[in-house]
Scaffold this motif. Structure first.
Motif, short mmCIF file in Angstrom:
data_model
loop_
_atom_site.label_atom_id
_atom_site.label_comp_id
_atom_site.label_asym_id
_atom_site.label_seq_id
_atom_site.Cartn_x
_atom_site.Cartn_y
_atom_site.Cartn_z
N SER B 86 0.84 -1.20 0.00
CA SER B 86 0.00 0.00 0.00
C SER B 86 0.88 1.25 0.00
CB SER B 86 -0.91 0.02 1.23
OG SER B 86 -0.12 0.21 2.39
N GLY B 87 0.31 2.31 -0.50
CA GLY B 87 1.05 3.59 -0.49
C GLY B 87 1.42 4.00 0.91
N LEU B 221 0.32 9.10 -1.72
CA LEU B 221 -0.93 8.38 -1.96
C LEU B 221 -1.58 8.84 -3.26
CD1 LEU B 221 -2.56 8.23 1.59
CD2 LEU B 221 -1.23 6.48 0.41
N VAL B 222 -1.46 10.12 -3.54
CA VAL B 222 -2.12 10.67 -4.73
C VAL B 222 -1.20 10.60 -5.95
CG1 VAL B 222 -3.12 12.74 -5.75
CG2 VAL B 222 -3.59 12.18 -3.36
N ARG B 224 1.79 8.92 -6.25
CA ARG B 224 2.47 7.64 -6.42
C ARG B 224 3.86 7.85 -7.07
NH1 ARG B 224 -2.88 3.69 -7.23
NH2 ARG B 224 -3.88 4.57 -5.40
#
Lengths: 314, 626
Positions: B86-87, B221-222, B224
């Motif tokens: 996961s990020g 998260l946005v 990447r």
């Protein structure tokens, strides 16, 4: 959110568009890959292949459209779906100071099904030392490590982004041989982008061709081979207009006029029709031969190529 | 969790040489400095701490740019992102490892020194920030700085590496946030809002840290592996909350320094203009820590003019023109003392800042009768300025003693001042010098004209001068009798004396007569004329309050409460000096201040509720603040 379905294709993109500022990298691209098949996405540099792969790996959110793996939206469920995928990136990007063995140890902690023995065996076959930092390996060896890392967790699908880019002939061959070996062994689904048209011709079930972000072809390789032909004939006495009329019904992709006559590649070849046309237009010494994927690709992506009707596209 | 642990462990392994380096550096202080004997042993650990801090700063720069910014820039972040990770795990593993390495390195650097040379280490107080008194606190503070530096380095690396035109917006955001926060904190600093300044600074620092952490997470998260998108997400996640925080800090700082009169917790000081209906109120403020507020209130209309806030709970620094139309006061700021004034005759009085400022303390302001000139003391000199232009029109030396000056304007162009010496500073002769100066005079060459002198017998005394300058009252502290001596305000000639014992307090009235409230042996209020002759004695226990007219005094009973801010159940009495009669006229508390001759007396009817005494109807009229 896309729920996973058992009937969903392992890989599908629908209406995918990607922009970089004002530049359109992908324009409304749709395709899908059947389970157990090998899909080769072809295109010149800058055609949009890597952008498509980035969307497929959840690294890039498309401006519109969707990319799903095993029925799940990749952007939203990247970590979950990538557990089923082995990835070989265009540029192997492992930490350069980490020895290959350490890289494998790291990957093994993340993938529960990581086959360390298989990984080590594969490295031995490639001749890559495990104790050398990744950054000191040759480009070919890095690619081989990347392939070994992708295959070790026994993924249901492989996504390879131009895995042989920049490799020498020997390394390229070993990558494809390894790939073919694995495919034969497991029957995996494979999606790859490549410039290795000759190698692809031996393993791909289906081919997509991108040009300037648009998907020109999305079709089974057998079907492509069946409908594409190279035609050669001498010119009739009454000139180019007759030739053009004769070829029009066969959807020419490229037409080259040479001193001895005309050479054309057509995308809707039908034997009976060609025979009728050749007779009616009084074409001299008509010859028909199958087209190699490389010729077909070049004919399609050349800017001067005639327009063709995409067939087989979803 | 596995993914996080795997990335965390990998990052530690990749940078393990930093720990070895830290340990090696840690021995520099104790071994080389300590064994060489070049500096005192107790300084070794302090030097080692300093070396540790420098090391951690360098480490913060290295780790900040390497946590994931460099991989992002070099396109290697995909190695993590093409795996089932996961990020958040990517971010937490990489940032967590960087922080862990930083903390571990700090410990390794300082540990040898602290083990070999244990001792107290402290960070001194910085401005309005409290000092840090322990080694652990000092190390924690240093680590906090380095942690912020680490995250900042990451942010700067990403912003600059993307080479995007949006960097201009980032710089604009930085400037906007910097200016805004600076303006908000400077506003608190200038207005002595120490509690709010400290709380605001620390709160914004915490917000800054939280935003830095959150922004680095949001970017990953946005964005990447896409550097441009990382930049965009980072910018939004960074500047939006920081600007909102700056906006909030600005709003809070404005709120802190802009209290309303109703925010007063109590009226600790009430001071009335010599004429007209305005009076000044000062006291502690609600929800503003130790900050005090000062207001001018119109007893007739309830209008309020906010003078400002002050570190003092009250300040008798306001001076009025004789007609009560102009009010001026000295507002000390951390840098200088400003002069502010207002025209109370305006329909909407506005506070103006006079073009007068003096470094250091200024006190005892006195406006001329027409309000044109302002005299005050600053740095052992009596200065006179033209209020509106700031022009210095006279400057004379005065006695360098505590409570050493009284100023009275005899006319618009002449002031008299009483300069006391030998009160606290016993090296000086105990006496009060009386002199006059002309206004305007010669600020460079002018000298006061001595007009009289009051010789005193002892050091240490309390004294005051009547509003008209005609009478001086002195109470020498060492006399067991509590005797007060009265002197002529111009010549210094003795006029008489008053003996009411030690437990008594006295005030000069408008005409130079004296009101003495006596607490024992029997409570009473005695009125003397300026020669010390008793005119009246009112037998009730009364505290002098106000003199609404020459022949009446409004006084309040001595209640159980002694604090002026808590009036308690006190009774108001109207005393007739001509007949000696007295009658109760209501309840309330007259603030102790020499408010005479204006015809209006202010009565406190609650902690922050006021009423005015109307001599015509002889009733109390509540003042409703607007």
């Amino acid at each position: 959110m896309t729920a996973p379905t058992t009937s969903a294709p392992p890989l599908a993109v629908a209406g995918l568009s990607v922009r970089y500022g004002r530049r359109i990298a992908l324009d409304d691209v749709s395709l899908s890959v059947a389970a157990g098949s090998v899909y080769a996405l072809l295109g010149l540099n800058g055609a949009g292949k890597s952008s498509l792969v980035r969307c497929l790996l959840g690294l890039r959110r498309p401006e519109s459209g969707s990319a799903t793996l095993f029925g799940r939206d990749v952007w939203s469920h990247r970590a979950a779906v990538l557990g089923e995928i082995g990835v070989v990136p265009e540029e192997p990007d492992a930490p350069p100071t980490l020895p290959v063995g350490e890289i494998a140890r790291f990957a093994a902690r993340i993938h529960p099904k990581f086959d360390r023995t298989g990984f080590d065996d594969r490295l031995r076959r490639f001749g890559v030392p495990a104790n050398v930092p990744f950054g000191r390996l040759s480009k070919g060896q890095k690619g081989q490590v990347a392939l070994a890392l992708a295959l070790a967790p026994s993924p249901r699908m492989l996504i390879l982004d131009d895995p042989t880019l920049g490799l020498d002939a020997k390394a390229r061959r070993s990558v494809f041989e390894e790939l073919i070996g694995e495919l034969a062994e497991r029957g995996n689904t494979v999606f790859l982008t490549t410039h290795e048209l000759v190698a692809v011709e031996g393993i791909a079930d289906r081919v997509g061709i991108l040009r300037d972000g648009r998907l020109l072809v999305d079709e089974d390789l057998e079907s492509l081979r069946a409908r594409f032909r190279r035609l050669r004939f001498t010119r009739p006495n009454d000139g180019d207009a007759v030739v053009d009329r004769a070829l029009a019904d066969l959807s020419p992709v490229s037409v080259e006029r040479r001193p001895w006559g005309v050479e054309a590649i057509v995308s809707a070849f039908v034997e009976e029709r060609w025979t009728q046309l050749a007779g009616r237009a009084d074409l001299g010494s008509p010859e028909v031969e199958a087209v190699r994927l490389e010729d077909l690709f070049l004919a399609l992506v050349e800017p001067t190529g005639a327009s063709i009707e995409p067939r087989g596209a979803a | 969790m596995n993914a996080f642990a795997a990335i965390f462990a990998r990052e530690l392994r990749l940078r393990r040489m930093l720990l070895i380096g830290a340990l090696a550096i840690g021995f520099i202080g104790p071994v080389f400095l300590g064994l060489s004997g070049q500096i005192a042993a107790d300084s070794v650990s302090a030097v080692a701490l300093l070396i540790g801090l420098l090391t951690c700063i360098i480490y913060a720069l290295v780790l900040g740019s390497g946590a994931f910014a460099r991989d992002l820039v070099d396109g290697r972040l995909g190695f993590d992102f093409v795996r089932p990770v996961s990020g958040f795990s990517v971010w937490a593993g990489r940032i967590g490892a960087a922080v862990a390495l930083l903390v571990a390195s700090a410990v390794l650097v300082v540990a040898p020194a602290l083990l070999l040379y244990p001792g107290p280490h402290s960070l001194p107080s910085q401005g309005w920030f409290p000092s840090i008194d322990s080694t652990a606190g000092a190390v924690a503070a240093g680590l906090l700085v380095c942690l912020i530096l680490l995250l900042l380095t990451h942010v700067v690396t990403v912003l600059f590496a993307s080479r995007s035109a949006a960097l201009v917006l980032d710089l604009a955001g930085l400037v906007a946030v910097g200016l805004w926060v600076n303006a908000a904190l400077a506003r608190l600093y200038r207005n002595w809002a120490q509690d709010a300044f400290t709380a605001g600074s620390i709160s914004y620092l915490v917000l800054f840290l939280v935003v830095l952490i959150g922004a680095t997470l949001a970017q990953l998260l946005v964005g990447r592996t896409d550097l441009t998108r990382n930049h965009r997400a980072l910018s939004v996640a960074l500047w939006v909350p920081l600007l909102l925080g700056a906006l909030a800090l600005d709003a809070v700082s404005r709120w802190v320094v802009s209290p309303k009169a109703t925010d007063l917790l109590g009226a600790d000081a009430v001071y009335q203009a010599p004429a007209g209906s305005w009076f000044e109120v000062g006291g502690n403020l609600r929800h503003r820590g130790s900050l005090g507020g000062l207001f001018l209130i119109d007893a007739a209309t309830g209008r309020v003019v906010r003078q400002g806030v002050s570190r003092e709970r009250w300040a008798f620094s306001t001076t009025f023109s004789r007609d009560g139309r102009i009010a001026a006061w000295l507002a000390d700021t951390p840098k200088e003392t400003e002069v502010r004034w207002t025209d109370l005759s305006a329909s909407e009085p506005k506070v103006e800042v006079a073009p007068i400022s003096v470094a250091g303390v200024a006190e005892v302001p006195a406006l001329s009768p027409d309000g044109r000139w302002l005299a005050f003391r600053s740095d052992r000199r009596l200065l006179v300025f033209e209020l509106r232009t700031g022009r210095l029109v006279n400057s004379v030396p005065i006695t360098p003693d505590w409570d050493a000056l009284r100023i009275r304007w005899m006319a618009e162009d002449r002031l008299r001042f009483w300069s006391a010496g030998g009160n606290v500073d016993i090296s000086l002769e105990p006496r009060i010098s009386i002199a006059e100066i002309q206004v305007p005079g010669d600020p460079g060459q002018g000298a006061p004209v001595p007009v009289g002198m009051i010789p005193l017998s002892v050091h240490g005394y309390a004294w005051d001068v009547s509003r008209d300058g005609a009478t001086v009252i002195v109470r020498e502290n060492r006399t067991a009798t509590g005797r007060r001596n009265l002197f002529d305000g111009r010549t210094g000639a003795a006029l008489g004396e008053i003996n009411e014992g030690t437990r008594s307090g006295g005030f000069l009235l408008a005409d130079g007569s004296v009101a003495i409230y006596v607490l024992s042996p029997e409570r009473s209020l005695a009125i003397y004329d300026r020669t010390g002759v008793l005119r009246r004695r009112f037998s009730k226990g009364l505290l002098f309050g106000a003199q609404p007219s020459p022949n009446t005094i409004l006084a309040s009973s001595t209640g159980a409460e002694s604090s002026p801010g808590h009036p308690g159940p006190r009774h108001l009495w109207l005393l007739d000096l001509a007949t000696g009669g007295m009658r109760e006229v209501g309840r309330g508390w007259i603030p102790v201040s020499p408010t005479v001759g204006s015809g209006v007396a202010i009565v406190l009817t609650g902690p922050i509720s006021f009423a005015r005494w109307d001599p015509a109807t002889e009733t109390l009229k509540p003042i409703v603040l607007r």
